[in-house]
Design an enzyme around this catalytic site. Structure first.
Site: not given
Ligand code: ADP
Ligand code: MG
Length: 386
Positions: A33-34, A65, A121, A123, A174, A226
């Site tokens: 919905t967003d 990371s 999922g 975020s 998010d 999406y």
């Molecule tokens: P969600 O937000 O649901 O977890 P997304 O596909 O939107 O999934 O985002 C995931 C992406 O965000 C990862 O593939 C990576 O690129 C990045 N990401 C998120 N958290 C980290 C982290 N702690 N270290 C490195 N990359 C991260």
């Molecule tokens: Mg995300």
């Protein structure tokens, strides 16, 4: 936190100037919905992403990371759509968006560590953006964590980072959850104007918990799906002569669908979006009245709409929802964009072991990967940790 400080010292050989944190989220209801200017109702999770940071004088951004990968290095003036490659663009995008908006932001060294499951999922992407945004705001004296209105500014810049630099066409839920939630509350976010109401979310008094089921399922091409859903919603709005599907009142749903009878795809997409926005309103009302059984029914109705009309569920999400309901959950639904990721269930506390067992048994029978469980409590938004 000590992990992220250690990571910073090991990689950059110096002490960070501070550590900032920003949470993942689960959306209680209001899915897809967003980007239709609708309503959403997320809570922030105790699971967080931490950013240890230190300013640099040379306009460079260096990122590491604990989730792995090489150190990402990029000059601030080189940040652009798709640059840097890899995960670093979520973080770099935030600095880019701040600079685009006219804030004076310099170079940084940043180490990231997270307890938010990545790609579940929940975020992790907005948690990463929020942690970097919080660090930059404090270190460059921007004051953007001061109150809800400055946090709203920061949230929209984080969304811009994800849309433009990470090239993910997501809505604003998010980032708003990560930056604007407060402990003990869900936020009712009106995506038309960014307005937030804090809605008390208290389950213990009712002997209930919110169980999150991370299905561990990932489906190829979910990003493409999406984009397709988003495009269908935009097409429907254009056909109906409204700016967004938010402008279709629930009371006009019947006559609106009548106009779309020649197009089964748009028919079902509109049916979901318009009814889902109404379910968010109904959920807030039921929460305020303490009618948790009704909240459960709305969760399940949302899942069926996402499964049958919006077609963004998958076998693993459906199996989790079905097993939870059979084992006594008051309601259950997929949460997040779909095609994998996580589901939530509203469960009487004493039934949690039975619900988990039922889901595990169902997954084993169907040959799915073993899911993970945790209980979600509503936590606060981004802040300085130390
Ligand atoms: P969600 O937000 O649901 O977890 P997304 O596909 O939107 O999934 O985002 C995931 C992406 O965000 C990862 O593939 C990576 O690129 C990045 N990401 C998120 N958290 C980290 C982290 N702690 N270290 C490195 N990359 C991260
Ligand atoms: Mg995300």
């Amino acid at each position: 936190m000590s992990t992220v400080t250690d990571q910073f010292r090991t990689v950059f050989g110096e002490e960070p100037e501070g550590v900032w944190e920003s949470p993942g989220r689960v959306n209680l209801i209001g899915e897809h919905t967003d980007y239709n200017n609708g309503l959403v109702l997320p809570i922030a999770l105790p699971q967080r992403t931490y950013a240890a940071a230190r300013r640099r004088a040379d306009g460079m951004l260096r990122l590491t990371s604990t989730a792995g990968g090489d150190v990402v290095e990029v000059a601030l003036h080189d940040i652009a759509p798709g640059v840097p490659e890899s995960w670093g663009r979520y973080a770099a995008g935030v600095l880019w968006a701040l600079r685009e908006a006219g804030y004076l932001v310099g170079g940084l060294d940043i180490a990231i560590d997270s307890t938010v499951p990545i790609g579940a999922g929940l975020s992790s992407s907005a948690a990463l953006e929020g942690a970097v945004a919080a660090a930059a705001s404090d270190l460059f004296g921007l004051g953007l964590l001061a109150d809800d209105s400055t946090r709203a500014t920061l949230a929209s810049l984080c969304q811009k980072a994800e849309n433009v630099i990470a090239e993910a066409p997501t809505g604003g839920m998010d980032q708003a959850a990560s930056l604007r939630c407060t402990e003990g509350h869900a936020i009712l976010l009106d995506c038309r104007n960014g307005h937030v109401s804090q809605i008390p979310f208290e389950l213990t008094r009712h002997g209930l918990v919110l169980l999150v089921i991370d299905t561990k399922a990932e489906h190829a091409n979910s990003d493409g799906q999406y984009g397709k859903r988003r495009a269908a919603c935009e097409r429907a709005a254009a056909l109906l002569g409204v700016a967004s599907l938010r402008d279709v009142p629930y009371s006009h749903l019947g006559q609106t669908l009548h106009k779309l009878e020649h197009d089964p795809e748009l028919f079902t997409r509109v049916q979901h979006v318009v009814s889902e926005i109404q379910r968010v309103r109904d959920t807030v009302e039921a929460l305020e009245a303490g009618e948790l059984a009704e909240v459960g029914l709305l969760f399940t109705a949302s899942h069926l709409s996402l499964r049958d009309d919006f077609e963004v569920s998958c076998e693993e999400l459906d199996a989790a929802v079905d097993a939870a309901l059979e084992a006594g959950a008051l309601g259950a639904r997929m949460t997040g964009g779909g095609f994998g990721g996580s589901a939530i269930a509203l469960v009487p506390e004493r039934l949690v072991p039975g619900v988990e067992k039922a889901i595990l048994a169902s997954y084993e029978r169907k040959g799915f990967r073993k899911p993970a469980f945790f209980l979600a409590t509503p936590a606060g938004g981004a802040r300085r940790t130390e």
